[in-house]
Design a protein around this motif. Structure first.
Motif, PDB file in Angstrom:
ATOM      1  N   VAL A 175       0.857  -1.184   0.000  1.00 38.70           N
ATOM      2  CA  VAL A 175       0.000   0.000   0.000  1.00 38.70           C
ATOM      3  C   VAL A 175       0.896   1.238   0.000  1.00 38.70           C
ATOM      4  N   ILE A 176       0.279   2.413  -0.040  1.00 39.58           N
ATOM      5  CA  ILE A 176       1.086   3.636  -0.081  1.00 39.58           C
ATOM      6  C   ILE A 176       1.911   3.764   1.206  1.00 39.58           C
ATOM      7  N   PRO A 177       3.052   4.450   1.148  1.00 40.11           N
ATOM      8  CA  PRO A 177       3.919   4.559   2.329  1.00 40.11           C
ATOM      9  C   PRO A 177       3.229   5.158   3.551  1.00 40.11           C
ATOM     10  N   GLY A 178       2.306   6.093   3.320  1.00 33.98           N
ATOM     11  CA  GLY A 178       1.607   6.696   4.448  1.00 33.98           C
ATOM     12  C   GLY A 178       0.819   5.695   5.264  1.00 33.98           C
ATOM     13  N   TRP A 179       0.288   4.675   4.600  1.00 35.27           N
ATOM     14  CA  TRP A 179      -0.418   3.608   5.321  1.00 35.27           C
ATOM     15  C   TRP A 179       0.580   2.684   6.016  1.00 35.27           C
ATOM     16  N   ASP A 180       1.630   2.278   5.297  1.00 33.13           N
ATOM     17  CA  ASP A 180       2.632   1.401   5.900  1.00 33.13           C
ATOM     18  C   ASP A 180       3.236   2.026   7.158  1.00 33.13           C
ATOM     19  N   GLN A 181       3.570   3.313   7.070  1.00 31.38           N
ATOM     20  CA  GLN A 181       4.213   3.973   8.205  1.00 31.38           C
ATOM     21  C   GLN A 181       3.219   4.336   9.304  1.00 31.38           C
ATOM     22  N   GLY A 182       2.001   4.653   8.910  1.00 32.30           N
ATOM     23  CA  GLY A 182       1.037   5.151   9.889  1.00 32.30           C
ATOM     24  C   GLY A 182       0.267   4.080  10.631  1.00 32.30           C
ATOM     25  N   LEU A 183       0.174   2.872  10.086  1.00 31.37           N
ATOM     26  CA  LEU A 183      -0.667   1.862  10.718  1.00 31.37           C
ATOM     27  C   LEU A 183       0.107   0.776  11.465  1.00 31.37           C
ATOM     28  N   VAL A 184       1.388   0.588  11.154  1.00 36.10           N
ATOM     29  CA  VAL A 184       2.186  -0.349  11.943  1.00 36.10           C
ATOM     30  C   VAL A 184       2.311   0.196  13.368  1.00 36.10           C
ATOM     31  N   GLY A 185       1.970  -0.606  14.334  1.00 32.13           N
ATOM     32  CA  GLY A 185       2.036  -0.174  15.738  1.00 32.13           C
ATOM     33  C   GLY A 185       0.712   0.295  16.301  1.00 32.13           C
ATOM     34  N   VAL A 186      -0.305   0.484  15.447  1.00 31.44           N
ATOM     35  CA  VAL A 186      -1.633   0.871  15.926  1.00 31.44           C
ATOM     36  C   VAL A 186      -2.299  -0.348  16.578  1.00 31.44           C
ATOM     37  N   THR A 187      -2.972  -0.137  17.685  1.00 33.94           N
ATOM     38  CA  THR A 187      -3.626  -1.248  18.378  1.00 33.94           C
ATOM     39  C   THR A 187      -4.957  -1.603  17.710  1.00 33.94           C
ATOM     40  N   ILE A 188      -5.269  -2.903  17.707  1.00 36.85           N
ATOM     41  CA  ILE A 188      -6.531  -3.384  17.137  1.00 36.85           C
ATOM     42  C   ILE A 188      -7.696  -2.808  17.936  1.00 36.85           C
ATOM     43  N   GLY A 189      -8.718  -2.365  17.210  1.00 34.39           N
ATOM     44  CA  GLY A 189      -9.861  -1.701  17.840  1.00 34.39           C
ATOM     45  C   GLY A 189      -9.741  -0.193  17.810  1.00 34.39           C
ATOM     46  N   SER A 190      -8.670   0.322  17.175  1.00 36.37           N
ATOM     47  CA  SER A 190      -8.460   1.768  17.109  1.00 36.37           C
ATOM     48  C   SER A 190      -9.093   2.371  15.856  1.00 36.37           C
ATOM     49  N   ARG A 191      -9.416   3.647  15.955  1.00 37.83           N
ATOM     50  CA  ARG A 191      -9.742   4.484  14.798  1.00 37.83           C
ATOM     51  C   ARG A 191      -8.702   5.593  14.763  1.00 37.83           C
ATOM     52  N   VAL A 192      -7.993   5.696  13.637  1.00 35.97           N
ATOM     53  CA  VAL A 192      -6.934   6.700  13.528  1.00 35.97           C
ATOM     54  C   VAL A 192      -7.145   7.542  12.281  1.00 35.97           C
TER      55      VAL A 192
END
Length: 225
Positions: A175-192
């Motif tokens: 996917v685009i880099p913004g998704w790769d960088q922004g979503l790794v480390g986000v906890t399941i059940g989150s809205r970001v």
């Protein structure tokens, strides 16, 4: 009493008749066996042809799913749209099964507005904090999302409009880099909320129907595979 010539002739005729009958039965049995063999061969060929057809369809679907859209020679990663790098799992949009302990607000599509000012770097803003484990690079996440143009808030993509979340690998360049960088480390059940500059999205020039310039996404992370 010795047999007469007539009786001997009758016996000979009877024997020949029996021999012919036996030969006829053997030929009939051979013909039936040949027909059964031919029918079995046709069935095997039909099965093989059907399986080959299924394999071709599967290959075509895989190619369609994995190749990002666009007319350029170099394939650019997609933002997670199902036509490019995601496959929808079973489930729905509103009313989709949420992770244990997740905020019920994840059952409702978010309202996403335009950003303000210049956007020069990736900004990740938690809107709902999940309580599940963190997303790791290489996992496939299940997510609902809305994507808008950062400058004016015009929506260009949404899993909610398709009625089901999308599944796609994260952190591996799919996917685009913004998704790769922004979503790794986000906890399941989150809205970001991801505010993504053009260089981490699709660039500054529109191509192949993809939006240009900075983008804003609101992503609900519902699970991983």
């Amino acid at each position: 009493m010795p047999a007469t010539h007539l009786e001997q002739g009758v016996d000979a005729v009877s024997e020949r008749t029996q021999n012919r009958a036996q030969k006829s039965e053997r030929r009939l049995a051979a013909q039936l066996a040949a027909q059964k063999a031919a029918e079995a061969k046709r069935r095997r060929q039909a099965w093989a042809g059907g399986l080959a057809g299924v394999a071709v369809v599967a290959i075509l679907v895989t190619v369609f799913v994995l190749v990002a859209p666009g007319g350029d020679d170099e394939t650019e990663p997609a933002a997670g749209t199902p036509s490019a790098a995601a496959s929808p799992p079973a489930g729905g949009g509103e009313g989709v099964e949420l992770p244990e302990g997740a905020d019920p607000a994840l059952n409702t599509a978010p309202t996403v507005t335009a950003g303000e000012g210049e956007l020069s770097e990736l900004v990740v803003t938690p809107l709902i904090e999940g309580t599940g484990p963190k997303v790791e690079s290489g996992q496939s996440i299940i997510a609902n999302y809305v994507g808008v143009l950062y400058g004016d808030g015009e929506e260009f993509d949404s899993s909610w409009s398709r009625g089901q979340p999308a599944t796609f690998p994260i952190g591996v360049g799919a996917v685009i880099p913004g998704w790769d960088q922004g979503l790794v480390g986000v906890t399941i059940g989150s809205r970001v909320q991801l505010d993504i500059p053009a260089e981490l999205a699709y660039g500054t020039e529109p191509a192949g129907g993809r939006p240009a310039g900075p983008l804003r996404f609101v992503v609900d992370v519902l699970g991983v595979e």
